[in-house]
Design an enzyme around this catalytic site. Structure first.
Site, PDB file in Angstrom:
ATOM      1  N   ARG A 215       2.286   2.663  -2.261  1.00  0.00           N
ATOM      2  CA  ARG A 215       2.786   3.125  -3.563  1.00  0.00           C
ATOM      3  C   ARG A 215       2.178   4.474  -3.879  1.00  0.00           C
ATOM      4  O   ARG A 215       0.961   4.640  -3.835  1.00  0.00           O
ATOM      5  CB  ARG A 215       2.341   2.167  -4.671  1.00  0.00           C
ATOM      6  CG  ARG A 215       3.101   0.913  -4.748  1.00  0.00           C
ATOM      7  CD  ARG A 215       3.012   0.253  -6.107  1.00  0.00           C
ATOM      8  NE  ARG A 215       1.688   0.134  -6.697  1.00  0.00           N
ATOM      9  CZ  ARG A 215       1.475  -0.420  -7.877  1.00  0.00           C
ATOM     10  NH1 ARG A 215       2.479  -0.868  -8.597  1.00  0.00           N
ATOM     11  NH2 ARG A 215       0.258  -0.532  -8.366  1.00  0.00           N
TER      12      ARG A 215
ATOM     13  N   THR B 268       3.731   8.031  -9.300  1.00  0.00           N
ATOM     14  CA  THR B 268       5.127   7.631  -9.593  1.00  0.00           C
ATOM     15  C   THR B 268       5.342   6.121  -9.422  1.00  0.00           C
ATOM     16  O   THR B 268       6.336   5.585  -9.897  1.00  0.00           O
ATOM     17  CB  THR B 268       6.107   8.340  -8.640  1.00  0.00           C
ATOM     18  OG1 THR B 268       5.835   7.874  -7.309  1.00  0.00           O
ATOM     19  CG2 THR B 268       5.958   9.844  -8.685  1.00  0.00           C
TER      20      THR B 268
ATOM     21  N   ASP C  45      -6.626  -4.646  -6.627  1.00  0.00           N
ATOM     22  CA  ASP C  45      -5.878  -4.073  -5.496  1.00  0.00           C
ATOM     23  C   ASP C  45      -6.073  -4.978  -4.279  1.00  0.00           C
ATOM     24  O   ASP C  45      -7.176  -5.051  -3.710  1.00  0.00           O
ATOM     25  CB  ASP C  45      -6.387  -2.653  -5.218  1.00  0.00           C
ATOM     26  CG  ASP C  45      -5.539  -1.973  -4.159  1.00  0.00           C
ATOM     27  OD1 ASP C  45      -5.391  -2.534  -3.049  1.00  0.00           O
ATOM     28  OD2 ASP C  45      -5.016  -0.886  -4.424  1.00  0.00           O
TER      29      ASP C  45
ATOM     30  N   ASP D  46      -7.344  -3.312  -0.976  1.00  0.00           N
ATOM     31  CA  ASP D  46      -8.759  -2.931  -1.056  1.00  0.00           C
ATOM     32  C   ASP D  46      -9.669  -4.151  -0.980  1.00  0.00           C
ATOM     33  O   ASP D  46     -10.735  -4.111  -0.362  1.00  0.00           O
ATOM     34  CB  ASP D  46      -9.038  -2.164  -2.355  1.00  0.00           C
ATOM     35  CG  ASP D  46      -8.566  -0.716  -2.271  1.00  0.00           C
ATOM     36  OD1 ASP D  46      -8.401  -0.214  -1.140  1.00  0.00           O
ATOM     37  OD2 ASP D  46      -8.360  -0.100  -3.330  1.00  0.00           O
TER      38      ASP D  46
END
Ligand code: PRP
Ligand code: URA
Length: 208
Positions: free
Chosen positions: A103, A107, A199, A202
């Site tokens: 991603r 945006t 995340d 991560d």
């Protein structure tokens, strides 16, 4: 349109450990894998069985098998890789493709960087893997890539899904079945799932 949310006390238990910001990388990886196994079992409820004769030590009876060659797993890189070991415990001989997407942080649009799919993918049921369904941009992009390769049957498996992402898949690809371990409340202004687990990539790879 099929949307299945796992509803089981052990799933709630495992997801709560995943959500905890202090859960170790090792335990996080293990739980993603375990939940992927459970999701995959649920996604295969409609699997076609072939019948064959099996001899037990006592008698002969009817046995059943699925054709593993009919299935392919496609993780969305990177976080989807965390689900592969778990789903392979269900169909060990399934072929595996990879779709690379990340991603754009400002945006939130998916950026394509890799796609390698098994031969004759169009003849298989594709089980698409990504622990997180947030805006739905990545899942919709991956599904579009699969459909360009003439894939007809797609099941999308995620650990957490936001209502926004579920709606987007339903609008853009209503034929795709969605399997979630849990449906969360919403997205925040940065596009993260709330309450979520942070995340996923991560946390699986320990990169932050
Ligand atoms: C995460 C996640 C999904 C995507 C979901 O990947 O694993 O692929 O975001 O968000 P969306 O529904 O809004 O598209 P990320 O882009 O962080 O890449 P990574 O797996 O390499 O960490
Ligand atoms: N991707 C993640 O890994 N986590 C989120 O909450 C949203 C997208």
């Amino acid at each position: 349109m099929k949307e299945i949310i796992l509803n089981h006390p052990m799933v709630s238990h495992k997801i709560s450990i995943l959500r905890n910001k202090d859960t170790s990388t090792k335990e996080f990886r293990e739980l993603i894998s375990e939940l992927a196994t459970i999701l995959c079992l649920e996604a295969l409820r409609d699997a076609k069985l072939e019948s064959f004769k099996v001899k037990t030590p006592i008698d002969e009876t009817e046995g059943f098998k699925i054709n593993e060659n009919n299935y392919a797993f496609v993780p969305i890189l990177r976080a989807g890789m965390g689900m592969v070991d778990g789903v392979l415990t269900v169909i060990p001989n399934a072929k595996i493709g990879h779709i690379g997407l990340y991603r754009n942080e400002s945006t939130l649009e998916p950026v394509e960087y890799y796609c390698k799919l098994p031969n004759k993918i169009e003849e298989k049921t594709v089980i698409l893997l990504d622990p997180m369904l947030a805006t739905g941009g990545s899942a919709v992009n991956a599904i579009t890539q699969l459909k360009k390769r003439e894939v007809k049957k797609i099941k999308f498996l995620a650990i957490l899904g936001a209502p926004e992402g579920i709606k987007k898949i339903k609008e853009m690809h209503p034929d795709v079945e969605i399997y979630l371990a849990c449906k969360d409340e919403k997205l925040n202004e940065s596009g993260y799932i709330v309450p979520g687990l942070g995340d996923a990539g991560d946390r699986i790879y320990g990169t932050k």
